[in-house]
Design an enzyme around this catalytic site. Structure first.
Site, PDB file in Angstrom:
ATOM      1  N   SER A 415      54.821  35.991  -9.817  1.00  0.00           N
ATOM      2  CA  SER A 415      53.705  35.495 -10.614  1.00  0.00           C
ATOM      3  C   SER A 415      54.190  34.798 -11.873  1.00  0.00           C
ATOM      4  CB  SER A 415      52.749  36.630 -10.962  1.00  0.00           C
ATOM      5  OG  SER A 415      53.449  37.797 -11.278  1.00  0.00           O
ATOM      6  N   HIS A 436      51.933  31.824  -4.606  1.00  0.00           N
ATOM      7  CA  HIS A 436      51.375  32.832  -5.510  1.00  0.00           C
ATOM      8  C   HIS A 436      49.958  33.192  -5.073  1.00  0.00           C
ATOM      9  CE1 HIS A 436      50.109  33.906  -9.886  1.00  0.00           C
ATOM     10  NE2 HIS A 436      50.356  34.974  -9.174  1.00  0.00           N
ATOM     11  N   GLU A 448      48.264  29.579  -5.259  1.00  0.00           N
ATOM     12  CA  GLU A 448      48.958  28.648  -6.155  1.00  0.00           C
ATOM     13  C   GLU A 448      50.301  28.338  -5.491  1.00  0.00           C
ATOM     14  OE1 GLU A 448      49.075  28.535 -11.060  1.00  0.00           O
ATOM     15  OE2 GLU A 448      49.848  30.286 -10.048  1.00  0.00           O
ATOM     16  N   ASN A 486      48.730  31.914 -14.745  1.00  0.00           N
ATOM     17  CA  ASN A 486      49.141  32.981 -15.659  1.00  0.00           C
ATOM     18  C   ASN A 486      49.611  32.438 -16.999  1.00  0.00           C
ATOM     19  OD1 ASN A 486      48.424  35.024 -13.983  1.00  0.00           O
ATOM     20  ND2 ASN A 486      50.476  35.368 -13.159  1.00  0.00           N
TER      21      ASN A 486
END
Ligand code: NAI
Length: 714
Positions: A415, A436, A448, A486
């Protein structure tokens, strides 16, 4: 006729065929074609009945969505569908509509104006307009209750979910289901209709409209359900109001009311945002260097390393798509635990009737547990989902490099870690990519796709195709710490915590963002995913943090006290051990006060408005930096990531679109104030300044970017 509508004859039956690939969208041209064909068939004395049918894979699947944008921008007036539908209904010869594939939106509205409807067994009908922030605008809310009754019409118009042919038959939306050749079935039906005399008009029916007393609880329940399932959205409520008009007013007045409500929705910010999301979802798969001709690896077999929270969910995602998957763990104990989670998840789905037991049994058979890399040579893709630790991941990838076939895709579910560094331990960095997934992977729509410096176009193309096969929306992003999602989430969380330290309560912050439309407030979300995760990452990256910069204090303090969130029964909140009910915790308030005192913060009362601005503008600021650096290709890519991965409300279009609705200049000015009040991390990126000064939006940026990309291609 027109290019997309043709008129042919079969004996005494005229057949109007709509042929506007790929989905027979009801464009202005198609509507005009139907009108002209109908007129010709009516004037032809040898014609006794008319069949309306779609060519290709479906009947009319809906309106042409791009045409809505043209209406709202004043480019054109919009098709006069109501008049066409009245002509169909008034036709003196029976009109039989034959539905296969999907008869959605305008498609169902056309069908309901016909005198009879027949359907193929696998056909579906529906009024999905609410999903675009709209309501049916061509009589759907007036004719559907007359055919199906008030309750079914409320459900279909307010929630927008499709209805199968058999259900449509049960509710009187279609008259019969035809097995075998639909056209032949329609012709036979039409011949019989000729013998029946004056055909029934939908608008003249009233038997199913109920009365005020029986309808009131239906409307109330519909509003309550819409409030829950489509929180904050206006279209479902307008759809119910339109159906209410059908019950109370004569047809013509009901239709006028529908038009009024339709236009209110069409010109609303919500509808524009939802149409942006709808079109954006198609846009994000367009990547420079990747075309339809780019060769892709076909994924027939997969393998997953690590059967923890993510790995076990990812294995389910593959199994659900029918792909056999090897699931490798480090120990028997962990493997058993992972398989236990998978079984429990499937059992719960079977219980909720999401899947049948037979489906579940088949899926479980597709997941093959393993403690070794034996048989990994068969896998077309491997997804690594071990702990978030660089050395561990490098170890796994150097093993994979030894055992996997040369063209296998090697994906990491990291991540935040650097994909290039992970790829560097292999002899094939062009085959390495980030996949991801989001927790829980079998539920969340987003994938992702993180492109490393060496990742090949073929591997990117394969990943996009694979995302589709897995039922995910894949968004390609560049490699940087935290990638897009993130990386933006960090300043969002930072501000949420700063606000608490400055005087807001934990619940106030969460409630303000929940009311804004987020699926969950940021602090409650932290408790759900585990506060220890971020704590470990912060410790790992501590040496990289600039000195003398304000940092949130409370989360670290909570972790030091072993308050990791729901899993330890306490975090930002405390949780009832029996059912995990969330409760405010006075202990936390004390910790917050201590931290604020130690940092010399004067606590004050903070408005909900400031909470939304500080957190959402933090997303926008980082999003603009990400765009500037080219980590995301377009602003809409960021919007899709936030809607499908982070619970951002779709009816606000995603953070970057939302910035445009507030006004970029206003957002920019506010961000500069925040910089002056709170520090340099609020320094507005130059891209934001330039767009704001030019009076542009991120959508304008995207349009320019698309033109640039096209120019590069030629
Ligand atoms: P987890 O701690 O639940 O699972 C990791 C699993 O990997 C453990 O079961 C462990 O036994 C296993 N493992 C360790 N070394 C192994 C080896 N050599 N071979 C086979 N298995 C091995 O961790 P989680 O949460 O599933 O995270 C996994 C990855 O996914 C991390 O990179 C994380 O950053 C990422 N991620 C996590 C999300 C989350 O919400 N938990 C969301 C998105 C990504």
């Amino acid at each position: 006729m027109s290019e997309s509508v043709s008129l042919t004859k079969d004996g005494e039956i005229a057949v109007i065929t709509i042929d506007n690939p790929p989905v027979n969208a009801l464009s202005a041209e198609v509507a005009e074609g139907i009108r002209a064909a109908l007129e010709a068939a009516q004037n032809d004395l040898s014609v006794k009945a008319i069949v309306l049918i779609g060519a290709g894979r479906t009947f009319i699947a809906g309106a042409d969505i791009k045409e809505f944008g043209k209406i709202t921008s004043g480019e054109k007036g919009g098709p006069e569908l109501n008049l066409l539908l009245q002509n169909i209904e008034d036709c003196a010869k029976p009109v039989v509509c034959a539905i296969h594939g999907t008869g959605f939106g305008g498609g169902l509205e056309v069908a309901m104006a016909c005198h009879y409807r027949i359907a193929a067994p696998d056909a579906q009908v529906g009024q999905p307009e609410v999903k675009l922030g709209l309501i049916p605008g061509a009589g759907g809310t007036q004719r559907l209750p007359r055919l199906a009754g008030i309750a079914k019409a409320v459900e279909m118009c307010a929630l927008g979910d499709p209805v199968s042919a058999s259900e449509a038959l049960k509710f009187g939306i279609v008259d019969t289901i035809v097995d075998g050749d639909l056209r032949q079935g329609a012709l036979a039906f039409a011949r019989e209709a000729v013998t029946k005399g004056q055909p029934p008009r939908t608008r003249e029916r009233s038997a199913k409209l109920g009365d005020e007393r029986s309808n009131a609880p239906i409307f109330a329940a519909g509003r309550e359900l819409a409030g829950k399932k489509a929180r904050g959205m206006i279209a479902p409520l307008r759809a119910i109001a339109a159906v209410e008009a059908a019950a109370k007013l004569p047809f013509k007045e009901g239709l006028d009311r529908e038009t009024e409500l339709f236009r209110e929705c069409l010109f609303s910010e919500q509808s524009k945002a939802l149409i942006h999301v709808f079109l954006g979802e198609r846009e994000v798969s367009k990547i420079p260097g990747v075309s339809k001709d780019t060769p892709t690896v076909e994924v027939r077999k997969a393998a997953v390393v690590g059967a923890g929270t993510m790995g076990s969910g990812i294995a389910m995602v593959y199994a659900n798509a029918g792909v056999p998957v090897l699931l490798k763990e480090a120990s028997q104990e962990m493997l058993d635990r992972g398989l236990g989670t998978i079984r429990r998840n499937y059992a719960a789905s079977a219980e909720r009737r999401r899947f049948t037991q037979e489906f579940v049994d088949q899926r479980l058979e597709l997941i093959r547990p393993s403690l070794t890399y034996d048989d990994f040579a068969e896998a077309d893709i491997v997804v690594e989902a071990v702990f978030e630790n660089m050395e561990l991941k490098k170890g796994v990838f150097s093993e994979l490099d030894k055992v996997c076939k040369p063209d296998a895709i090697l994906a990491s579910n990291t991540s935040s870690l650097n994909i290039d560094e992970i790829a560097s331990v292999t002899g094939r960095p062009h085959q390495v990519i980030g996949h991801h997934f989001f927790a829980p992977p079998n539920v969340m729509r987003l994938l992702e796709i993180v492109r490393g410096g060496a990742t090949s176009n073929e591997v990117v193309a394969s990943s996009l195709a694979l995302a589709r096969k897995l039922g995910k929306t894949g968004v390609v992003v560049g490699n940087c710490r935290g990638f897009v999602g993130n990386r933006m989430y960090a300043p969002y969380q930072r501000e949420a915590q700063f606000l608490v330290e400055e005087g807001a309560t934990v619940e106030q912050v969460d409630d303000a963002l929940y009311s804004f439309g987020m699926a969950m407030g940021p602090l409650a979300a932290g408790d759900l995913s585990g506060l220890d995760v971020g704590w470990r990452i912060r410790k790992e990256y501590q040496h990289l943090e600039p000195k003398g910069v304000r940092r949130p204090l409370v989360a670290d303090r909570l972790c030091q006290l072993q308050r990791f969130g729901q899993k330890t029964g306490a975090g930002w909140y405390k949780y009832d051990p029996s059912d995990r009910t969330r409760m405010p915790d006075p202990e936390v308030e004390k910790i917050v006060e201590e931290c604020a005192r130690a940092a010399g913060i004067d606590r004050r009362s903070i408005s909900d408005h400031e909470i939304v601005e500080r957190t959402i503008y933090a997303l926008i600021t980082e999003g603009a930096r990400i765009l500037e650096e080219g980590i995301a290709l377009r602003a809409v890519d960021i919007d899709i990531i936030y809607i499908y991965g982070y619970g951002f409300p779709a009816h606000r279009g995603g953070p970057m679109w939302y910035a445009g609705t507030v006004g970029l200049k206003e957002v920019y000015d506010r961000i500069r104030q925040f910089r002056d009040q709170h520090g340099d991390f609020w320094e507005p990126p130059p891209l934001l300044r330039q767009l704001a000064e030019r009076g542009k939006t991120f959508d304008d940026f995207d349009k320019e970017r698309v033109l640039q990309l096209r120019a590069q291609k030629h």
